[in-house]
Design an enzyme around this catalytic site. Structure first.
Site, PDB file in Angstrom:
ATOM      1  N   LYS A 112       0.825  -1.210   0.000  1.00 51.73           N
ATOM      2  CA  LYS A 112       0.000   0.000   0.000  1.00 51.73           C
ATOM      3  C   LYS A 112       0.858   1.259   0.000  1.00 51.73           C
ATOM      4  O   LYS A 112       0.514   2.239  -0.654  1.00 51.73           O
ATOM      5  CB  LYS A 112      -0.928   0.033   1.225  1.00 51.73           C
ATOM      6  CG  LYS A 112      -2.097  -0.950   1.116  1.00 51.73           C
ATOM      7  CD  LYS A 112      -3.123  -0.672   2.193  1.00 51.73           C
ATOM      8  CE  LYS A 112      -4.131  -1.806   2.309  1.00 51.73           C
ATOM      9  NZ  LYS A 112      -5.033  -1.630   3.451  1.00 51.73           N
ATOM     10  N   LYS A 195      -5.371 -11.580  -6.063  1.00 52.18           N
ATOM     11  CA  LYS A 195      -6.583 -11.729  -5.260  1.00 52.18           C
ATOM     12  C   LYS A 195      -7.639 -10.727  -5.712  1.00 52.18           C
ATOM     13  O   LYS A 195      -7.307  -9.631  -6.188  1.00 52.18           O
ATOM     14  CB  LYS A 195      -6.268 -11.556  -3.770  1.00 52.18           C
ATOM     15  CG  LYS A 195      -5.990 -10.135  -3.338  1.00 52.18           C
ATOM     16  CD  LYS A 195      -5.991  -9.971  -1.812  1.00 52.18           C
ATOM     17  CE  LYS A 195      -5.601  -8.520  -1.494  1.00 52.18           C
ATOM     18  NZ  LYS A 195      -5.591  -8.188  -0.088  1.00 52.18           N
ATOM     19  N   LYS A 198     -10.737  -4.518  -4.238  1.00 50.55           N
ATOM     20  CA  LYS A 198     -11.306  -3.275  -4.785  1.00 50.55           C
ATOM     21  C   LYS A 198     -10.211  -2.391  -5.352  1.00 50.55           C
ATOM     22  O   LYS A 198     -10.483  -1.455  -6.085  1.00 50.55           O
ATOM     23  CB  LYS A 198     -12.108  -2.541  -3.709  1.00 50.55           C
ATOM     24  CG  LYS A 198     -11.272  -2.081  -2.540  1.00 50.55           C
ATOM     25  CD  LYS A 198     -11.994  -2.218  -1.225  1.00 50.55           C
ATOM     26  CE  LYS A 198     -10.963  -2.294  -0.112  1.00 50.55           C
ATOM     27  NZ  LYS A 198     -11.321  -3.109   1.022  1.00 50.55           N
TER      28      LYS A 198
END
Ligand code: TYM
Length: 332
Positions: A112, A195, A198
């Protein structure tokens, strides 16, 4: 009764199929056997840039979805993280037990923060897994139902609990990850080696529970497969087909081997139609219930307020023990 706890971030307008099959369906399944605590992780949701109005709205939509999926506030404690201040308070203590390098090794943080760019990645993002550990340890949870992507955070939680117990006094329960082989990792339909998430580059491979079922059915029919014709479970050689089999098995309760046998002599088109049908059958009643729960916002907010009050009864006890053991002077 042993205790179970889990959380989900309110970061989009709908949960996706990976959230449900990897974790949320176990929330529902475990609520009778366990003393269950489930929450919406709104404090985790502000570790990246966010819109305040959307956060409020998505917190309510998340609650409505959990209720619609079968989380029953009379059988489990359902609450919003920020309404229980003990989460932030325990997180501070645990921050002081966490090594800088230890936090820097968390793969979700690395992913991230790389996406945000190091100047934009917040300290909150860095310490995100420590807040998650606080969420779990406050309730002395024994089991934590999550998808495979949370395994490393659960390991850190266990390490922090053990560290606290050995440095001070045995206080915290060392939790187990409840990660069920099979659907613990649902993959993107367009990129079946990543995976379902969103934050994927496009939404073409993402099945959102609240999307128009026709749109989802179409995404399933367009799922990436491979160039031979066998329908068999072989994640290394056939990731797309295997993902579809896992989804179908989880939605229908059929073992994968039974499904494989049923597709002998059939084609990918047949499999996709069956997955799409199973998905539409599943989401249609859920969507109707979400609408009902959202229609009475007052009642929805009351359910969450009651949940937070119950959660605080447990959380405040753990926190005062922790405060006592680290040597904080108690107010008289
Ligand atoms: P979150 O909101 O990203 O996801 C919620 C749950 O869905 C699971 N999941 C998946 N499972 C299978 N396949 C996928 N493609 C997939 N994508 C997501 C996640 O593993 C998770 O169980 N950090 C957590 C929220 C959290 C939490 C906690 C969880 C905060 N505090 C304490 C447990 C205990 C998260 O971001 O989940």
């Amino acid at each position: 009764k042993q205790r179970v706890l889990s959380g989900v971030q309110p970061t989009s307008d709908s949960f996706h199929l990976g959230n449900y099959l990897g974790a949320l369906r176990y929330w529902v399944a475990l609520q009778d056997e366990y003393d269950a605590f489930y929450f919406i992780a709104d404090m985790h949701a502000i570790t990246v840039a966010h819109d305040p109005k959307l956060l409020t709205q998505r917190t309510r939509i998340s609650a409505a979805q959990l209720l619609a999926l079968g989380v029953d506030p009379t059988r489990s404690t359902l609450f919003v993280q920020s309404q229980v201040p003990e989460h932030a308070q325990l997180a501070w203590v645990l921050n002081c037990l966490t090594g800088f390098g230890e936090a820097a090794r968390m793969t979700q943080f690395k992913d991230k923060s790389a996406r945000e760019g190091s100047d934009h990645a917040s300290v909150g993002l860095f310490t995100y897994p420590v807040l998650q550990a606080a969420d779990i340890l406050l309730y002395r949870a024994h089991q934590v139902p999550v998808g495979e992507d949370q395994r490393q955070h659960l390991e850190l939680t266990r390490d922090l609990a053990q560290r606290f117990n050995s440095r001070f006094k045995k206080t915290l329960v060392v939790p187990d990850a409840y990660i069920i082989k099979g659907a613990a990792k649902i993959f993107d339909l367009q990129d079946p080696t990543s995976k379902m998430s969103k934050s994927a580059a496009t939404a073409a491979g993402l099945i959102s529970l609240l999307d128009d079922p026709k749109v989802s059915a179409k995404k399933i029919r367009s799922a990436v497969t491979d160039t031979d014709r066998d329908i068999r479970f072989d994640p290394a050689a056939k990731p797309g087909v295997s993902n579809l089999l896992v989804i179908l098995g989880a939605l229908t309760g059929e073992p994968i081997t039974t499904l494989e046998n049923g597709y002998v002599g059939k084609g990918y088109g047949d499999l996709k139609v069956d997955v799409a049908d199973a998905l539409v059958d599943f989401v249609t009643p859920v969507q109707a219930k979400v609408k009902e729960f959202l229609a009475d916002q007052g009642e929805l907010d009351r359910i969450l307020t009651t949940g937070a009050e119950r959660a605080r009864e447990v959380a405040s006890q753990t926190l005062s023990q922790v405060y006592d053991r680290v040597g904080f002077l108690a107010p008289k």
